[in-house]
Write a protein that holds these residues in place. Structure first.
Motif, PDB file in Angstrom:
ATOM      1  N   LYS A 129     -27.059  37.326  -9.818  1.00 15.53           N
ATOM      2  CA  LYS A 129     -25.813  37.322  -9.039  1.00 15.53           C
ATOM      3  C   LYS A 129     -26.067  36.855  -7.617  1.00 15.53           C
ATOM      4  N   GLN A 130     -27.189  37.278  -7.063  1.00 10.75           N
ATOM      5  CA  GLN A 130     -27.518  36.843  -5.704  1.00 10.75           C
ATOM      6  C   GLN A 130     -27.775  35.337  -5.672  1.00 10.75           C
ATOM      7  N   GLU A 131     -28.428  34.835  -6.706  1.00 12.75           N
ATOM      8  CA  GLU A 131     -28.694  33.391  -6.761  1.00 12.75           C
ATOM      9  C   GLU A 131     -27.382  32.600  -6.856  1.00 12.75           C
ATOM     10  N   ILE A 132     -26.445  33.130  -7.653  1.00 17.90           N
ATOM     11  CA  ILE A 132     -25.148  32.452  -7.810  1.00 17.90           C
ATOM     12  C   ILE A 132     -24.372  32.480  -6.490  1.00 17.90           C
ATOM     13  N   GLU A 133     -24.410  33.629  -5.816  1.00 13.01           N
ATOM     14  CA  GLU A 133     -23.719  33.737  -4.529  1.00 13.01           C
ATOM     15  C   GLU A 133     -24.311  32.756  -3.510  1.00 13.01           C
ATOM     16  N   VAL A 143     -25.615  29.905  -4.186  1.00 17.10           N
ATOM     17  CA  VAL A 143     -25.098  28.577  -4.560  1.00 17.10           C
ATOM     18  C   VAL A 143     -23.673  28.413  -4.019  1.00 17.10           C
ATOM     19  N   HIS A 144     -22.880  29.458  -4.164  1.00 12.62           N
ATOM     20  CA  HIS A 144     -21.503  29.410  -3.664  1.00 12.62           C
ATOM     21  C   HIS A 144     -21.482  29.133  -2.152  1.00 12.62           C
ATOM     22  N   GLN A 145     -22.305  29.889  -1.434  1.00 12.47           N
ATOM     23  CA  GLN A 145     -22.352  29.714   0.030  1.00 12.47           C
ATOM     24  C   GLN A 145     -22.752  28.283   0.382  1.00 12.47           C
ATOM     25  N   LYS A 146     -23.701  27.772  -0.349  1.00 13.21           N
ATOM     26  CA  LYS A 146     -24.176  26.414  -0.111  1.00 13.21           C
ATOM     27  C   LYS A 146     -23.037  25.417  -0.318  1.00 13.21           C
ATOM     28  N   LEU A 147     -22.350  25.540  -1.448  1.00  9.95           N
ATOM     29  CA  LEU A 147     -21.292  24.584  -1.790  1.00  9.95           C
ATOM     30  C   LEU A 147     -20.121  24.652  -0.819  1.00  9.95           C
ATOM     31  N   PHE A 148     -19.893  25.850  -0.262  1.00 10.55           N
ATOM     32  CA  PHE A 148     -18.734  25.980   0.625  1.00 10.55           C
ATOM     33  C   PHE A 148     -19.110  25.956   2.103  1.00 10.55           C
ATOM     34  N   HIS A 203     -21.201  18.764   0.459  1.00  5.43           N
ATOM     35  CA  HIS A 203     -20.304  19.235  -0.602  1.00  5.43           C
ATOM     36  C   HIS A 203     -18.861  19.366  -0.123  1.00  5.43           C
ATOM     37  N   PHE A 233     -15.896  18.510  -2.453  1.00  6.34           N
ATOM     38  CA  PHE A 233     -15.727  19.523  -3.505  1.00  6.34           C
ATOM     39  C   PHE A 233     -15.038  20.774  -2.956  1.00  6.34           C
TER      40      PHE A 233
END
Lengths: 86, 179
Positions: free
Chosen positions: A56-60, A62-67, A72, A75
């Protein structure tokens, strides 16, 4: 260590039928082994919880990176626009 | 031994996987949540939970959904959204898509997890790669720098014994505080 391996094989149903029978007999006779099996099961559960937590931390991240990162932007703007043009 | 259908061996590979899934599927999930009256943060939450389920299912069945991962993720997201909004909790589980409640960390679990994380992160990371990410011994040996499969196996069981002992000790300690 061999015992830990045997417990794992038992819990993951990977023992040979003969070994399984012997192990089950030991479980009935040795309360200490019985207890170890239970704690080992709990250890696997903790490892899975840990794994999910980390994922979950890894996914979060990624989210921070993309936004937040410039590369990005198109996107992130596409998504944000969905929620502003109500 | 069958290898991985999708690469999730290292943190870098997982990051790449999630970036691609995000770009591919988040727009449709966000559009759906928006249509249902949800906010950006709700779309984010439901999508991230869907990614966790997608990941765990792929490891469990070692399947690959490259061609319709978008449809699959949208399907999970819709199911989660409806489940949360239809009647707040008591919906019957469908097809094992839920994050099982027994897997949800309780307060006491969190204490033990925190302890395990600080006292033995290396062991937890090694064990995670086997029991959560589903890595094969050879892959784990390479990833964690062991000389071979045998020493990776030895270390795996050593770590498992350590965690087993910790979990037991902690459970016995916390029992004292339960009234």
């Amino acid at each position: 260590m061999i015992e830990t391996e045997q417990i794992e094989a038992h819990l993951m149903r990977r023992s040979e039928p003969g070994d399984q029978l012997v192990f089950e007999a030991r479980l009935l006779l040795e309360s200490e082994l019985h207890e170890k099996v239970q704690w080992q099961q709990e250890a696997y559960r903790m490892v899975r919880l840990y794994g999910r937590d980390q994922l979950k931390q890894e996914i979060e991240a990624v989210h921070q990176k993309l936004f937040s990162q410039k590369e990005h932007t198109s996107f992130s703007q596409k998504i944000r626009r969905l929620f502003t043009n109500r | 031994m069958p290898g991985f259908k999708f690469s999730n061996r290292t943190a870098e590979e997982r990051e790449k996987l999630f970036i691609s899934l995000y770009k591919n599927a988040f727009p449709v999930v966000a559009r759906y949540v928006n249509k249902m009256g949800g906010t950006f943060d709700e779309a984010k939450d439901v999508f991230q939970d869907s990614l966790v389920i997608y990941y765990e299912k792929s490891v469990e069945c070692s399947f690959e959904l490259k061609t319709n991962e978008k449809a699959y993720l949208l399907g999970i997201a819709k199911h989660l959204w409806l489940k949360q909004h239809r009647d707040n909790s008591k919906l019957t589980p469908i097809d094992g898509l839920e994050i099982e409640s027994e897997e949800t960390a309780q307060a006491s679990d969190k204490k033990v997890l925190n302890f395990l994380q600080t006292a033995g992160k290396k062991c937890m990371d090694l064990l995670r790669s086997f029991y959560y990410d589903g890595l094969q011994l050879a892959d784990a040996a390479e990833l964690f720098g062991f000389s071979g499969v045998r020493s990776a196996t030895v270390q795996k069981y050593k770590c498992l014994e350590k965690v087993r002992e910790t979990v037991k000790q902690k459970a016995l300690t916390y029992e004292d505080f339960v009234d």
